[in-house]
Write a protein that holds these residues in place. Structure first.
Motif, short mmCIF file in Angstrom:
data_model
loop_
_atom_site.label_atom_id
_atom_site.label_comp_id
_atom_site.label_asym_id
_atom_site.label_seq_id
_atom_site.Cartn_x
_atom_site.Cartn_y
_atom_site.Cartn_z
N LYS A 20 0.85 -1.18 0.00
CA LYS A 20 0.00 0.00 0.00
C LYS A 20 0.89 1.23 0.00
CE LYS A 20 -4.44 -1.02 1.80
NZ LYS A 20 -5.50 -0.10 2.05
N LYS A 31 -8.07 1.01 -12.01
CA LYS A 31 -9.13 1.30 -11.03
C LYS A 31 -9.11 0.29 -9.89
CE LYS A 31 -14.10 2.09 -10.87
NZ LYS A 31 -15.35 2.14 -11.63
N ASP A 32 -8.90 -0.97 -10.23
CA ASP A 32 -8.86 -2.03 -9.22
C ASP A 32 -7.60 -1.92 -8.37
OD1 ASP A 32 -11.26 -3.04 -10.21
OD2 ASP A 32 -10.24 -4.33 -11.65
N ALA A 80 -5.94 0.78 -7.77
CA ALA A 80 -6.10 1.97 -6.94
C ALA A 80 -6.92 1.66 -5.70
CB ALA A 80 -6.74 3.09 -7.76
N ALA A 81 -7.99 0.91 -5.85
CA ALA A 81 -8.85 0.57 -4.71
C ALA A 81 -8.09 -0.25 -3.67
CB ALA A 81 -10.08 -0.20 -5.19
N VAL A 82 -7.30 -1.19 -4.13
CA VAL A 82 -6.55 -2.05 -3.22
C VAL A 82 -5.40 -1.29 -2.56
CG1 VAL A 82 -5.08 -4.11 -3.09
CG2 VAL A 82 -7.20 -4.17 -4.37
N GLY A 114 -5.16 1.97 -2.10
CA GLY A 114 -5.59 3.15 -1.35
C GLY A 114 -5.16 4.45 -1.98
N ASN A 141 -5.62 7.15 -5.72
CA ASN A 141 -6.47 7.55 -6.82
C ASN A 141 -6.08 6.78 -8.08
OD1 ASN A 141 -7.11 9.39 -9.23
ND2 ASN A 141 -8.22 10.38 -7.55
N SER A 142 -7.05 6.54 -8.96
CA SER A 142 -6.76 5.85 -10.22
C SER A 142 -5.73 6.59 -11.06
CB SER A 142 -8.04 5.70 -11.05
OG SER A 142 -8.94 4.85 -10.40
#
Length: 155
Positions: A33, A69-70, A72-74, A76, A78-79
């Protein structure tokens, strides 16, 4: 596993993406992260994490990695941060990515390291006032087996 090293596995991704863009043959990418407290920019942290996964063999040449996008979500972030990292890795020759295309591993860690060194050489030459044609000429005049050359190209 702690929060710092979050594996990006197919089952951790949204279902619509897990069956399409994140096909790593069931493998997980152990990506770190992003740490906002570090002085290193977030996109460089993301790029370093993906670079390490490629270097460790978690993602091999020709394999697809999850969509920005995926990731970025994992991770933490921004895309756009992930896209910036992907562009860095594309410039290093490690990834292939295009608008609307899957992101695939296209190079090896060795090629990525070589491209990074070439970029450093170009930046160094430009900072010393050498243009592209002069740099190309020096490389072309570089004799095989000789470790150093002079500015004129003679050994």
């Amino acid at each position: 596993m702690d929060e710092v090293n979050a594996p990006v596995a197919r089952d951790a991704l949204p279902q619509s993406r897990a069956s399409t863009g994140a096909d790593l043959a069931g493998q997980a990418l152990n990506l770190s992260k992003a740490d906002r407290d570090l002085p290193m920019p977030l996109h460089e942290q993301v790029a370093a994490s993906i670079r390490r996964a490629i270097s460790d063999g978690e993602a091999r040449q020709g394999q697809r990695i999850p969509h920005a996008k995926d990731l970025a979500a994992v991770l933490g972030v921004n895309s756009n941060t992930v896209l910036r990292a992907i562009h860095l890795l594309r410039d290093e020759g490690l990834l292939e990515a295009g608008r609307g295309k899957a992101i695939t591993v296209s190079g090896t860690p060795e090629k990525g390291a070589l491209v990074a060194k070439v970029n450093d050489l170009i930046a160094f030459a430009h900072s010393r006032g050498y243009g592209r044609s002069e740099l190309v000429r020096m490389i072309e005049l570089y004799p095989a087996g000789i470790e150093t050359i002079s500015v004129t190209g003679a050994s």
